[in-house]
Design a protein around this motif. Structure first.
Motif, PDB file in Angstrom:
ATOM      1  N   UNK A 164      -9.591  -3.229   0.620  1.00 19.70           N
ATOM      2  CA  UNK A 164      -8.614  -3.973   1.244  1.00 19.70           C
ATOM      3  C   UNK A 164      -8.094  -4.919   0.189  1.00 19.70           C
ATOM      4  N   UNK A 165      -9.042  -5.431  -0.650  1.00 14.98           N
ATOM      5  CA  UNK A 165      -8.845  -6.471  -1.738  1.00 14.98           C
ATOM      6  C   UNK A 165      -7.952  -5.699  -2.801  1.00 14.98           C
ATOM      7  N   UNK A 166      -8.232  -4.461  -3.189  1.00 11.96           N
ATOM      8  CA  UNK A 166      -7.562  -3.701  -4.278  1.00 11.96           C
ATOM      9  C   UNK A 166      -5.980  -3.432  -3.793  1.00 11.96           C
ATOM     10  N   UNK A 167      -5.761  -3.463  -2.395  1.00 13.29           N
ATOM     11  CA  UNK A 167      -4.480  -2.944  -1.914  1.00 13.29           C
ATOM     12  C   UNK A 167      -3.490  -4.284  -1.966  1.00 13.29           C
ATOM     13  N   UNK A 168      -4.141  -5.361  -2.051  1.00 11.45           N
ATOM     14  CA  UNK A 168      -3.627  -6.910  -1.869  1.00 11.45           C
ATOM     15  C   UNK A 168      -3.246  -7.348  -3.394  1.00 11.45           C
ATOM     16  N   UNK A 425      13.850   5.835   5.231  1.00 12.84           N
ATOM     17  CA  UNK A 425      12.849   5.880   6.373  1.00 12.84           C
ATOM     18  C   UNK A 425      11.646   6.202   6.063  1.00 12.84           C
ATOM     19  N   UNK A 426      11.248   7.127   5.249  1.00 16.93           N
ATOM     20  CA  UNK A 426       9.879   7.412   4.825  1.00 16.93           C
ATOM     21  C   UNK A 426       9.235   6.184   3.906  1.00 16.93           C
ATOM     22  N   UNK A 427      10.181   5.620   3.041  1.00 17.31           N
ATOM     23  CA  UNK A 427       9.439   4.362   2.333  1.00 17.31           C
ATOM     24  C   UNK A 427       9.496   3.250   3.046  1.00 17.31           C
ATOM     25  N   UNK A 428      10.221   2.998   4.073  1.00 17.24           N
ATOM     26  CA  UNK A 428      10.439   1.835   4.919  1.00 17.24           C
ATOM     27  C   UNK A 428       8.949   2.016   5.765  1.00 17.24           C
ATOM     28  N   UNK A 429       8.739   3.095   6.457  1.00 15.31           N
ATOM     29  CA  UNK A 429       7.417   3.070   6.979  1.00 15.31           C
ATOM     30  C   UNK A 429       6.314   3.094   6.290  1.00 15.31           C
ATOM     31  N   UNK A 430       6.185   3.666   5.050  1.00 17.71           N
ATOM     32  CA  UNK A 430       5.244   3.615   4.127  1.00 17.71           C
ATOM     33  C   UNK A 430       4.934   2.049   3.754  1.00 17.71           C
ATOM     34  N   UNK A 431       5.958   1.470   3.687  1.00 15.46           N
ATOM     35  CA  UNK A 431       5.850   0.060   3.396  1.00 15.46           C
ATOM     36  C   UNK A 431       4.872  -0.805   4.584  1.00 15.46           C
ATOM     37  N   UNK A 432       5.630  -0.358   5.818  1.00 16.44           N
ATOM     38  CA  UNK A 432       4.801  -1.019   6.915  1.00 16.44           C
ATOM     39  C   UNK A 432       3.470  -0.781   7.083  1.00 16.44           C
ATOM     40  N   UNK A 433       3.088   0.619   6.634  1.00 14.19           N
ATOM     41  CA  UNK A 433       1.481   1.044   6.778  1.00 14.19           C
ATOM     42  C   UNK A 433       1.082   0.110   5.771  1.00 14.19           C
ATOM     43  N   UNK A 434       1.594  -0.083   4.394  1.00 16.63           N
ATOM     44  CA  UNK A 434       0.801  -0.704   3.548  1.00 16.63           C
ATOM     45  C   UNK A 434       0.492  -2.401   3.889  1.00 16.63           C
ATOM     46  N   UNK A 435       1.382  -2.844   4.721  1.00 24.32           N
ATOM     47  CA  UNK A 435       1.434  -4.288   5.100  1.00 24.32           C
ATOM     48  C   UNK A 435       0.537  -4.373   6.416  1.00 24.32           C
ATOM     49  N   UNK A 436      -0.274  -3.199   6.963  1.00 26.62           N
ATOM     50  CA  UNK A 436      -1.061  -3.190   8.098  1.00 26.62           C
ATOM     51  C   UNK A 436      -0.363  -3.497   9.598  1.00 26.62           C
ATOM     52  N   UNK A 437       1.044  -3.145   9.334  1.00 28.83           N
ATOM     53  CA  UNK A 437       1.826  -3.229  10.814  1.00 28.83           C
ATOM     54  C   UNK A 437       1.431  -1.877  11.389  1.00 28.83           C
ATOM     55  N   UNK A 438       1.486  -0.814  10.759  1.00 28.34           N
ATOM     56  CA  UNK A 438       1.135   0.747  11.144  1.00 28.34           C
ATOM     57  C   UNK A 438      -0.243   1.029  10.810  1.00 28.34           C
TER      58      UNK A 438
END
Length: 494
Positions: A164-168, A425-438
């Motif tokens: 989680x820290x590496x992601x941030x 669409x793919x990169x947008x949802x991928x960003x939402x996954x990285x932001x922990x929305x999905x």
């Protein structure tokens, strides 16, 4: 032609205003020493364990020790980074309040955030009072190697926190990576999502360590590399190309529709998107750390990508529908001088705004990451060259686009726009996954194709496949309709 240069000159001016924002970070750059935070992190860990064991009194004692450490080191942290000091102080205050009111779950949340802030401070993953970040790619790789040892020891709880820290902290070093290798950047961003999914899924935890090993090996050659003018130039070229494709297509379409007002709406949307990028860039540099604002950047990229993809889908359909010359001439006759109606103009403006905002923020963040790590003259020259190339490409697009026959232009544009729709669409949802929305759930049997932003997760793959199915059905329907119209005309002739 002069009018075209004027249009793109306005957009280019605002782009340059936005992306020269990081240059001031070179001024008076000096690294400040950080206080030793290992002691307070031990108290944070003990407090977290106490809350898990429902030992509220022990957690309160550890919280008192945290306050003592903070009172001794508060000023030193403020001298280094006022923003970081504000974040830490807020978490400590919220933690104390949660413990006094005996809200253990809320206290655990604040402890987790406090730990992340303190570890970011210790590792230099923040922007200091001079606007410089201390976290280097070399240090980030060392953090990855520490996480790898935890995975080898099967210490999953600690490994999950480290991942989680590496992601941030990735937000502090991604500019170092993308400036040298777009492929490594794409793979690393994808693998961070995979890594989080593997570590949190017991049946896939054995795949986490080999994946992290590959990430480390791909990043190591980039850790000691030096920046050049071309590294700075490639960032705006890479990030701005998709925005230029969107805006250029819309402007060319407006000209073919003989609608000056539509062109004004596209330019207006482009200017608004760039101004928002400038404002958010200033907020990042002046008020926030890159790590603190990074999740919001992912959210903006995520939602803007999803919304833009739907708008692009409609534009692609509209282009394909009007690719027939007779249909297009009938459309123009129907609309008279107002070749594109008000509703479509607003849609074009929103699409141009989202495209520039999405790519603009990425470029700002990458350039901020490079500022202070290379010679100022090279950075300025590189940015100038990058935007100069974009400007030339924009002019060529406008000139060639208006000279293309109607049907080839519409068909080619519909394919390009659909490609961007699919990718956004793919990169947008991928960003939402990285932001922990999905959820960061991945599926092994799905492929990963970076150039179209197709990731091995059904959350992003399913909408993309539905878009593709819709496009195929649209083409079949159009073909059947043309065949039907041909039969009708033949009968009428007979």
């Amino acid at each position: 032609m002069k009018r075209n240069i004027h249009k793109y000159g306005i957009i280019l001016f605002f782009f340059l205003s936005c992306f020269f924002l990081p240059l001031h970070q070179h001024a008076f750059a000096e690294k400040a020493t950080s206080p030793d935070v290992d002691e307070v992190l031990k108290h944070v860990g003990k407090a977290s364990t106490a809350l898990k064991n429902k030992q509220l009194d022990v957690a309160k004692q550890e919280s008192s020790s945290i306050k003592v450490w903070w009172n001794l080191n508060k000023q030193k942290v403020k001298d280094t980074s006022l923003t970081m000091a504000t974040d830490v102080e807020k978490e400590i205050a919220d933690l104390s309040l949660a413990l006094v009111t005996e809200r253990s779950t809320e206290a655990s949340t604040h402890l987790k955030k406090l730990r992340q802030d303190l570890e970011n401070y210790r590792d230099g993953a923040y922007v200091d009072n001079e606007g410089n970040t201390q976290l280097t790619l070399r240090t980030y790789i060392l953090k990855m190697e520490e996480t790898q040892k935890l995975l080898q020891q099967k210490d999953w709880n600690e490994a999950q926190q480290n991942v989680q820290l590496l992601s941030s902290q990735w937000l502090s070093v991604e500019g170092d990576v993308v400036s040298q290798s777009q492929a490594v950047y794409n793979d690393s961003e994808r693998d961070l999502l995979l890594l989080a999914s593997y570590v949190n899924t017991p049946s896939k935890q054995d795949q986490a360590e080999p994946l992290l090993e590959n990430m480390i090996e791909s990043l190591k050659p980039l850790a000691e590399a030096e920046y050049s003018m071309w590294d700075a130039a490639l960032i705006p070229i890479r990030e701005g190309m998709e925005a230029i494709l969107v805006v250029g297509s819309l402007l060319t379409l407006s000209r073919k529709a003989k609608s000056k007002q539509a062109s004004r709406w596209v330019i207006g949307g482009s200017v608004v998107g760039t101004v928002i990028s400038i404002i958010l860039g200033i907020l990042v540099v002046v008020l926030f750390t890159s790590s603190a604002f990074g999740t919001n950047n992912m959210l903006i990229n995520g939602w803007s990508g999803v919304i833009a993809s739907f708008l692009l889908l409609y534009v692609s359909y509209w282009l394909h529908k009007n690719s027939d010359i007779k249909r297009w001439n009938a459309y123009l006759d129907k609309k008279s001088q107002q070749a594109i109606n008000k509703k479509k103009m607003v849609g074009f403006a929103v699409l141009a705004c989202l495209a520039i905002l999405r790519e603009g923020l990425e470029t700002v963040f990458f350039l901020i990451g490079m500022a202070g790590k290379m010679n100022l003259s090279q950075l300025v020259s590189g940015i100038g060259v990058g935007f100069g190339v974009l400007f030339i490409i924009a002019i060529l697009m406008m000139k060639l686009g208006t000279k293309l026959p109607l049907r080839p232009f519409f068909l080619f544009s519909s394919i390009v726009v659909f490609y961007l729709c699919f990718k956004f669409m793919g990169s947008g949802i991928h960003s939402l996954q990285l932001a922990n929305v999905l959820p960061s759930t991945v599926t092994d049997y799905l492929p990963s194709i970076n150039w179209i932003s197709f990731y091995p997760s059904w959350y992003s793959a399913l909408p993309q496949l539905l878009f593709l199915l819709g496009a195929i059905l649209m083409l079949l329907f159009s073909k059947l309709k043309r065949v039907e119209m041909t039969h009708i005309k033949q009968k009428q002739t007979i």
